[in-house]
Scaffold this motif. Structure first.
Motif, PDB file in Angstrom:
ATOM      1  N   PRO A   1      -9.756  -2.218 -13.974  1.00 36.39           N
ATOM      2  CA  PRO A   1      -8.591  -2.926 -13.392  1.00 36.39           C
ATOM      3  C   PRO A   1      -7.845  -2.061 -12.382  1.00 36.39           C
ATOM      4  O   PRO A   1      -7.357  -2.563 -11.356  1.00 36.39           O
ATOM      5  CB  PRO A   1      -7.700  -3.222 -14.605  1.00 36.39           C
ATOM      6  CG  PRO A   1      -8.490  -2.873 -15.822  1.00 36.39           C
ATOM      7  CD  PRO A   1      -9.614  -2.000 -15.423  1.00 36.39           C
ATOM      8  N   VAL A   2      -7.752  -0.759 -12.665  1.00 34.22           N
ATOM      9  CA  VAL A   2      -7.076   0.143 -11.727  1.00 34.22           C
ATOM     10  C   VAL A   2      -7.893   0.239 -10.436  1.00 34.22           C
ATOM     11  O   VAL A   2      -7.353   0.145  -9.323  1.00 34.22           O
ATOM     12  CB  VAL A   2      -6.872   1.538 -12.367  1.00 34.22           C
ATOM     13  CG1 VAL A   2      -6.317   2.523 -11.340  1.00 34.22           C
ATOM     14  CG2 VAL A   2      -5.959   1.438 -13.587  1.00 34.22           C
ATOM     15  N   ALA A   3      -9.199   0.401 -10.573  1.00 38.33           N
ATOM     16  CA  ALA A   3     -10.065   0.508  -9.395  1.00 38.33           C
ATOM     17  C   ALA A   3      -9.979  -0.755  -8.544  1.00 38.33           C
ATOM     18  O   ALA A   3      -9.941  -0.693  -7.309  1.00 38.33           O
ATOM     19  CB  ALA A   3     -11.509   0.773  -9.820  1.00 38.33           C
ATOM     20  N   ALA A   4      -9.915  -1.927  -9.210  1.00 35.97           N
ATOM     21  CA  ALA A   4      -9.834  -3.192  -8.460  1.00 35.97           C
ATOM     22  C   ALA A   4      -8.516  -3.270  -7.692  1.00 35.97           C
ATOM     23  O   ALA A   4      -8.474  -3.709  -6.536  1.00 35.97           O
ATOM     24  CB  ALA A   4      -9.972  -4.382  -9.409  1.00 35.97           C
TER      25      ALA A   4
ATOM     26  N   ALA B   1       0.795  -1.228   0.000  1.00 33.09           N
ATOM     27  CA  ALA B   1       0.000   0.000   0.000  1.00 33.09           C
ATOM     28  C   ALA B   1       0.828   1.279   0.000  1.00 33.09           C
ATOM     29  O   ALA B   1       0.293   2.349   0.265  1.00 33.09           O
ATOM     30  CB  ALA B   1      -0.943  -0.006   1.210  1.00 33.09           C
ATOM     31  N   SER B   2       2.133   1.182  -0.293  1.00 29.14           N
ATOM     32  CA  SER B   2       2.896   2.413  -0.520  1.00 29.14           C
ATOM     33  C   SER B   2       2.842   2.725  -2.018  1.00 29.14           C
ATOM     34  O   SER B   2       2.326   1.936  -2.818  1.00 29.14           O
ATOM     35  CB  SER B   2       4.331   2.264  -0.023  1.00 29.14           C
ATOM     36  OG  SER B   2       5.005   1.240  -0.707  1.00 29.14           O
ATOM     37  N   VAL B   3       3.345   3.878  -2.417  1.00 30.73           N
ATOM     38  CA  VAL B   3       3.137   4.361  -3.783  1.00 30.73           C
ATOM     39  C   VAL B   3       3.702   3.395  -4.832  1.00 30.73           C
ATOM     40  O   VAL B   3       3.015   3.049  -5.802  1.00 30.73           O
ATOM     41  CB  VAL B   3       3.748   5.773  -3.971  1.00 30.73           C
ATOM     42  CG1 VAL B   3       3.823   6.146  -5.447  1.00 30.73           C
ATOM     43  CG2 VAL B   3       2.909   6.798  -3.209  1.00 30.73           C
ATOM     44  N   GLY B   4       4.932   2.929  -4.642  1.00 29.54           N
ATOM     45  CA  GLY B   4       5.557   2.070  -5.652  1.00 29.54           C
ATOM     46  C   GLY B   4       4.753   0.813  -5.954  1.00 29.54           C
ATOM     47  O   GLY B   4       4.358   0.585  -7.112  1.00 29.54           O
ATOM     48  N   PRO B   5       4.481  -0.021  -4.950  1.00 22.95           N
ATOM     49  CA  PRO B   5       3.691  -1.228  -5.202  1.00 22.95           C
ATOM     50  C   PRO B   5       2.279  -0.924  -5.716  1.00 22.95           C
ATOM     51  O   PRO B   5       1.734  -1.695  -6.513  1.00 22.95           O
ATOM     52  CB  PRO B   5       3.632  -1.897  -3.823  1.00 22.95           C
ATOM     53  CG  PRO B   5       4.832  -1.387  -3.099  1.00 22.95           C
ATOM     54  CD  PRO B   5       5.039   0.006  -3.594  1.00 22.95           C
TER      55      PRO B   5
ATOM     56  N   THR C   1      -0.924   9.771 -13.446  1.00 19.38           N
ATOM     57  CA  THR C   1      -1.604   8.802 -14.312  1.00 19.38           C
ATOM     58  C   THR C   1      -2.582   7.957 -13.505  1.00 19.38           C
ATOM     59  O   THR C   1      -3.704   7.679 -13.941  1.00 19.38           O
ATOM     60  CB  THR C   1      -0.561   7.886 -14.990  1.00 19.38           C
ATOM     61  OG1 THR C   1       0.481   8.695 -15.546  1.00 19.38           O
ATOM     62  CG2 THR C   1      -1.205   7.043 -16.074  1.00 19.38           C
ATOM     63  N   LEU C   2      -2.157   7.564 -12.301  1.00 21.82           N
ATOM     64  CA  LEU C   2      -3.038   6.767 -11.444  1.00 21.82           C
ATOM     65  C   LEU C   2      -4.333   7.529 -11.157  1.00 21.82           C
ATOM     66  O   LEU C   2      -5.433   6.975 -11.260  1.00 21.82           O
ATOM     67  CB  LEU C   2      -2.315   6.442 -10.130  1.00 21.82           C
ATOM     68  CG  LEU C   2      -3.109   5.590  -9.138  1.00 21.82           C
ATOM     69  CD1 LEU C   2      -3.338   4.178  -9.666  1.00 21.82           C
ATOM     70  CD2 LEU C   2      -2.402   5.526  -7.790  1.00 21.82           C
TER      71      LEU C   2
ATOM     72  N   ALA D   1       0.787  -2.357  -9.129  1.00 23.63           N
ATOM     73  CA  ALA D   1      -0.440  -3.156  -9.165  1.00 23.63           C
ATOM     74  C   ALA D   1      -1.448  -2.572 -10.152  1.00 23.63           C
ATOM     75  O   ALA D   1      -2.224  -3.296 -10.774  1.00 23.63           O
ATOM     76  CB  ALA D   1      -1.052  -3.235  -7.767  1.00 23.63           C
ATOM     77  N   ALA D   2      -1.422  -1.249 -10.288  1.00 24.98           N
ATOM     78  CA  ALA D   2      -2.358  -0.591 -11.204  1.00 24.98           C
ATOM     79  C   ALA D   2      -1.815  -0.573 -12.632  1.00 24.98           C
ATOM     80  O   ALA D   2      -2.550  -0.245 -13.571  1.00 24.98           O
ATOM     81  CB  ALA D   2      -2.627   0.841 -10.723  1.00 24.98           C
ATOM     82  N   GLY D   3      -0.532  -0.884 -12.804  1.00 25.29           N
ATOM     83  CA  GLY D   3       0.073  -0.880 -14.129  1.00 25.29           C
ATOM     84  C   GLY D   3       0.259   0.515 -14.698  1.00 25.29           C
ATOM     85  O   GLY D   3       0.153   0.730 -15.908  1.00 25.29           O
ATOM     86  N   VAL D   4       0.543   1.470 -13.835  1.00 28.71           N
ATOM     87  CA  VAL D   4       0.783   2.851 -14.305  1.00 28.71           C
ATOM     88  C   VAL D   4       2.128   3.317 -13.757  1.00 28.71           C
ATOM     89  O   VAL D   4       2.695   2.706 -12.852  1.00 28.71           O
ATOM     90  CB  VAL D   4      -0.342   3.819 -13.865  1.00 28.71           C
ATOM     91  CG1 VAL D   4      -1.679   3.370 -14.433  1.00 28.71           C
ATOM     92  CG2 VAL D   4      -0.401   3.927 -12.347  1.00 28.71           C
TER      93      VAL D   4
END
Lengths: 370, 370
Positions: A262-265, A237-241, A253-254, A245-248
């Motif tokens: 997929p981003v919302a999930a 739950a930090s920015v990098g991971p 962009t996020l 996980a969102a692929g951005v």
């Protein structure tokens, strides 16, 4: 003397003596020191304020352009600084980014450069600071090497320096915006940290490491964490991971794509992990308020909503009444932080206002400002 | 006046007046009240203590057989009571078992019966109690129905009554045996509860429910808990589920067979679950000491050892030093409780000694003793 001038604006030496109860000699020494440091100035004398002797009364006032308190937040990817005046109003604020994993000495150099620039560009006097607060990442004061931070700033500004965890400072700043006496604060940014206010008091913990939500186990056997363990909340739950996980590639962009399924999930999973850690913390500490801050939930506010749902599901159901478990209350309010990215620097300054009841009995202060 | 008599033993009214600074009239009223309640007694006058007037000086002393403080622990399966004298020494102690899920009114009746029996069998005066502390299971004071508890004891003993969570009282009693200022206490018994001391102060939480370790999620999708959720720590590590996992019927059998491999393996799983919850709590609160009490670890001490291992594995590794995370300390000491099953009743009494620094700022006291 500064407090008296803050309250009354402009006063003669005789008036200050009367109000402070200090002797003329002591007062003269203090005045000379403050004038020398640029904290106070002599003000033009009005005719009607003259003393009976015919000699013009010299009036003194706080220098309105003199910074009184400096707060610095040496974060994972940028330094933030705020300067406040004698009335605790912010009179300058700035940020300098640096790459993640920048060394502490390099972070300090960036901070000093930023502060010089703020002083130059905004014509600020920074030679008479009352005190400096510096937030650092990770536990403090467990790491004795951090004493260097204090020494550098003390030498540069000739003022007492208070060093503590930057996220704990952010918690202090957030808690200062509410009346709640039991507050959990968590910050989801390049790293994850947090702070606790228990019974109206900021908590340091026995080793200065209270509030390390980032290294609570979130996924058994999960990804390796920079702390040396696996599956810590920070690995989820930090920015990098979260970006991965969102692929951005970045937070802008996020934010722009946060409603794509997929981003919302992916962000829902982030909020769930944060909520599970907070649900346990809420059962143990029974806070009134949980505040979720940091750049990640600022980009995706739905993370806060999802975490709030999980916290609500984790509490002992209200109205459930069996022998031995009473009916419980409504549980904590979970909401997004009110302050922005300068929360750590604001908190570093807030920690310098020693009169805050939030800081009663907070041992770190005594230790660090000597 | 009681404090003066406690310190000096036996004094005349004139001596008490001199030491207390109270007027003769006020002192006379207080003395009459305390004599009437049986808290103090008149003592035979020695000839050499006579005043010059020839009239024998009347000497007063604390009644050594008069209970001053009563502590009651209304647990899940038994009531415990302790009575202390004016010097805070325990002068009577007893226990009455009842079945699990006994209603609160029936628990109270059992408590009053136990206290009557203690008074009768041990010739104790219980008519002049200074105060009564009553520990109840579950959150307090969230459940307003619990006000009844206070009313019953106040009416029966004519003394102020303090009601709070019984496991929090146990935490107070345990914390009183150490110098640590940041302590987590967890009790594994018929139910699971806990208590926190943060910065040297007992913590209630915003809703009076701080320390509810028993309802932290231990096994996602696990067994249903009496609280209405699933997989709570209580469904794994309280006495009932632990006996079931070990395949034995009672704690004595569990203790006798604790080294048999299947039983030991089951208890290892219990210790692991407890350790995982405590590891998260330790990262969040950074305590100096974690104390594990209750009848289950008293029967199987290996549960404490296993939990200690898991807590140690869960902390940020010592000496690990990357940018942004400093070296951390040694983490908390995890050990078994020092006090026995009367810890809750002892803590209920300890809470009545208002001068304890552990209770500074503890709002429940102000609320409950009015």
């Amino acid at each position: 003397m500064l407090a008296i001038l803050r309250e009354h604006g402009t006063l003669s030496r005789a008036q200050i003596a009367a109000r402070s109860g200090l002797s003329r000699t002591t007062l003269s020494e203090i005045t000379g020191d403050l004038l020398g440091r640029g904290a106070i100035v002599k003000v033009t004398t009005d005719a009607h304020q003259r003393a009976g002797s015919g000699r013009p009364a010299e009036l003194l006032a706080l220098d309105p352009r003199s910074g009184q308190f400096l707060g610095v937040d040496l974060g994972h990817t940028r330094v933030r600084a705020v300067v406040t005046d004698a009335a605790h109003e912010i009179i300058a604020s700035g940020v300098t980014p640096y790459p993640a994993r920048t060394s502490l000495p390099a972070r300090i150099r960036a901070a000093l450069g930023l502060i010089d620039r703020l002083g130059r560009e905004q014509g600020l006097g920074l030679s008479a600071l009352q005190a400096v607060g510096v937030g650092v990442t990770g536990p403090y004061p467990a790491d004795t090497a951090r004493a260097d931070v204090s020494a550098v700033f003390r030498e540069r500004f000739g003022a007492p320096v208070l060093v503590d965890n930057n996220t704990r400072f952010a918690a202090l700043a957030e808690a200062g915006t509410t009346a709640a006496r039991d507050v959990l604060y968590i910050r989801l940014a390049a790293g994850i940290g947090g702070g606790l206010v228990v019974g109206g008091r900021l908590v340091a913990g026995a080793g200065g490491a209270a509030g390390e939500f980032g290294h609570v186990l979130a996924e058994p056997g999960g990804a390796p964490c920079r702390c040396g363990k696996r599956g810590c909340l920070e690995t989820v739950a930090s920015v990098g991971p979260a970006l991965a996980a969102a692929g951005v590639d970045d937070l802008d962009t996020l934010r722009a794509r946060r409603f794509e399924p997929p981003v919302a999930a992916a962000m829902d999973r982030v909020g769930t992990a944060v909520g599970q850690v907070l649900a346990s913390a809420a059962l143990i500490l029974d806070p009134e308020l949980i505040v979720i801050g940091g750049s990640l939930p600022r980009a995706v506010p739905a993370i806060v909503d999802r975490a709030a749902e999980v916290v609500a599901a984790g509490r002992i159901p209200a109205g459930h009444d069996v022998a031995g478990i009473g009916r419980t209350g409504d549980g904590p309010l979970v909401r997004a932080a009110r302050l922005g990215d300068d929360d750590g620097a604001r908190g570093a300054v807030a920690a310098l206002y020693r009169q805050s009841p939030l800081l009663a009995g907070y041992a770190n202060l005594e230790r660090s400002t000597r």
